[in-house]
Design a protein around this motif. Structure first.
Motif, PDB file in Angstrom:
ATOM      1  N   ASP A  52      20.901  -5.177 -28.196  1.00 35.88           N
ATOM      2  CA  ASP A  52      21.042  -4.408 -26.952  1.00 35.88           C
ATOM      3  C   ASP A  52      21.925  -3.184 -27.157  1.00 35.88           C
ATOM      4  OD1 ASP A  52      19.447  -6.326 -25.731  1.00 35.88           O
ATOM      5  OD2 ASP A  52      21.136  -7.367 -24.785  1.00 35.88           O
ATOM      6  N   GLU A  53      23.006  -3.356 -27.925  1.00 34.30           N
ATOM      7  CA  GLU A  53      23.904  -2.239 -28.222  1.00 34.30           C
ATOM      8  C   GLU A  53      23.187  -1.185 -29.075  1.00 34.30           C
ATOM      9  OE1 GLU A  53      27.618  -0.054 -28.317  1.00 34.30           O
ATOM     10  OE2 GLU A  53      26.615  -1.410 -26.928  1.00 34.30           O
ATOM     11  N   ARG A  97      21.014   0.893 -26.822  1.00 29.60           N
ATOM     12  CA  ARG A  97      21.841   1.826 -26.052  1.00 29.60           C
ATOM     13  C   ARG A  97      22.273   3.010 -26.916  1.00 29.60           C
ATOM     14  NH1 ARG A  97      26.668   3.421 -25.309  1.00 29.60           N
ATOM     15  NH2 ARG A  97      27.706   2.028 -26.758  1.00 29.60           N
ATOM     16  N   GLU A 115      19.331   5.325 -27.626  1.00 27.90           N
ATOM     17  CA  GLU A 115      19.022   6.147 -26.453  1.00 27.90           C
ATOM     18  C   GLU A 115      20.015   7.290 -26.302  1.00 27.90           C
ATOM     19  OE1 GLU A 115      18.792   3.158 -23.389  1.00 27.90           O
ATOM     20  OE2 GLU A 115      16.698   2.688 -23.890  1.00 27.90           O
ATOM     21  N   HIS A 132      11.955   4.436 -30.479  1.00 29.03           N
ATOM     22  CA  HIS A 132      12.969   5.163 -29.703  1.00 29.03           C
ATOM     23  C   HIS A 132      13.137   6.597 -30.194  1.00 29.03           C
ATOM     24  CE1 HIS A 132      13.970   1.191 -28.160  1.00 29.03           C
ATOM     25  NE2 HIS A 132      14.536   1.835 -27.158  1.00 29.03           N
TER      26      HIS A 132
END
Length: 183
Positions: free
Chosen positions: A89-90, A93, A96, A123
């Motif tokens: 998840d990090e 982030r 992004e 991404h």
């Protein structure tokens, strides 16, 4: 009783000089067996501005500073899975936000490497796979020193476990890897 000590000394200028920490959205995947130098190289990149993600450090924190080798295998697997989810998840982030990232993880199997590469590319980011290769005797020598330390990045690895890891490690070949042979 193990005592804290710094890792091996290397000159940061000699560590992956083409990775200066300015490329937005670059994710460096450190790949290698315990004792191959992943954390040493990842820390050098961290000093250049990369955000370093380390499962070992998350597990260390969640266990109150206990060596993962002292945990029961099922408990360690649960902690490691939760740590990997949080770091995933990090990573998303950070991608992004287009931050440069270094993942301090073994990437011992091809399926995991491919999953991370696909996520990075989806991404709009770029990845580099850095394979730190060392023979079994070099790993044993390095781990004999590391196993005396007591910190988040010095998880004890027995000779039996090292041999099992060595036998099951899926060597990246033709995956765009940059190989550094360790001695």
């Amino acid at each position: 009783m193990r005592t804290p000590s710094p890792g091996p000394r290397i000159d940061d200028r000699d560590v992956l000089p083409h990775l200066d920490g300015t490329e937005r959205g670059l994710v460096v995947m450190m790949c290698g067996l315990p004792g191959s130098g992943k954390t040493t190289y990842a820390r050098a990149l961290e000093r250049r501005g990369f955000t370093r993600l380390s499962i070992d450090e998350v597990v260390w924190t969640r266990t109150g500073g206990r060596d993962a080798a002292d945990l029961d295998p099922a408990g360690y697997d649960r902690l490691k899975s939760a740590a990997e989810k949080g770091l995933w998840d990090e990573l998303i982030r950070l991608m992004e936000a287009r931050r440069p990232v270094v993942i301090d993880y073994s990437f011992w199997n091809r399926a995991t490497r491919e999953r991370y590469k696909a996520a990075i590319e989806s991404h709009g980011c770029r990845w580099e796979l850095v394979r730190l290769r060392a023979d079994l005797e070099t790993l044993r020598r390095r781990l004999s020193h590391r196993n005396r330390r007591s910190d988040a990045n010095s998880v004890t690895v027995s000779d039996e476990l090292l041999e099992r890891y060595y036998a099951t490690f899926e060597e990246p070949v033709g995956e765009g890897e940059f190989v550094i042979v360790q001695t």
